[in-house]
Design a protein around this motif. Sequence first.
Motif, PDB file in Angstrom:
ATOM      1  N   GLY A   1      48.265  37.264  44.727  1.00  0.00           N
ATOM      2  CA  GLY A   1      48.591  38.631  45.113  1.00  0.00           C
ATOM      3  C   GLY A   1      48.236  39.660  44.050  1.00  0.00           C
ATOM      4  N   ILE A   2      47.221  39.343  43.224  1.00  0.00           N
ATOM      5  CA  ILE A   2      46.813  40.266  42.161  1.00  0.00           C
ATOM      6  C   ILE A   2      45.864  41.306  42.738  1.00  0.00           C
ATOM      7  N   ASP A   3      46.029  42.544  42.306  1.00  0.00           N
ATOM      8  CA  ASP A   3      45.142  43.617  42.762  1.00  0.00           C
ATOM      9  C   ASP A   3      43.837  43.566  41.968  1.00  0.00           C
ATOM     10  N   LEU A   4      42.848  42.915  42.544  1.00  0.00           N
ATOM     11  CA  LEU A   4      41.551  42.759  41.884  1.00  0.00           C
ATOM     12  C   LEU A   4      40.431  43.369  42.715  1.00  0.00           C
ATOM     13  N   LEU A   5      40.775  44.372  43.517  1.00  0.00           N
ATOM     14  CA  LEU A   5      39.772  44.961  44.415  1.00  0.00           C
ATOM     15  C   LEU A   5      38.634  45.628  43.637  1.00  0.00           C
TER      16      LEU A   5
ATOM     17  N   ILE B   1      43.104  36.761  44.462  1.00  0.00           N
ATOM     18  CA  ILE B   1      43.767  37.819  45.231  1.00  0.00           C
ATOM     19  C   ILE B   1      44.717  37.224  46.262  1.00  0.00           C
TER      20      ILE B   1
END
Length: 202
Positions: free
Chosen positions: A151-155, A147
């Motif tokens: 900057g990957i959306d891995l929430l 993340i």
Amino acid sequence: MRRLSKILSYLFHPMLMPSLGTFFILNVVPHHSLLPFSIKRIVYIVVFASTCLLPLSLLPLFLQTKVIKSFEMETSRERIAPALSSAIFFFLGYFLLFRLNISSLIESFLLASFFAVILSSVISIYWKISLHALAIGGVTGLILALIFRYGIDLLLLLSIMVLISGIVATARLYLKAHTPLQVFIGYLVGLGVVLLSLLYVF
């Protein structure tokens, strides 16, 4: 409940977590998810063999020579030799991937896992740390690193891993394999070593 706790302990066994982390890297990191399956297959084989199959293959020998009393390795001292031998195989896996030059990220993840195993071996000389918590904490640390680093959306994936971590921790406590502090410290060590290694060291 006891049977379910044992099943969870096997499903999320420490030796399976590097393969799970590798799966995440190869499927959520953009330039890794585009790799041909033939390349991914090589990575999976190297990681699974070096972090699971080879370390587990030595357990019957350790049991036969009375290095360990059971496969559960209930005392901290019993875990030292298996952990150190596992570290050797972890490093072998890292070295093979380094030579293949497929993914520096996966190489870094394996090297961070190697250092986490070494640290757990040192801690085990004095204290029984939860290896289940350490391993799953390492995968959580990997997701956090992805993340922050890419900057990957891995929430959603992070939330699922935190939930699974809590469930596995509860299972280990229910089986009386560890105290709450041993689980908590194990999780922090795994998460911290992998996260800091991927962000600031490698």
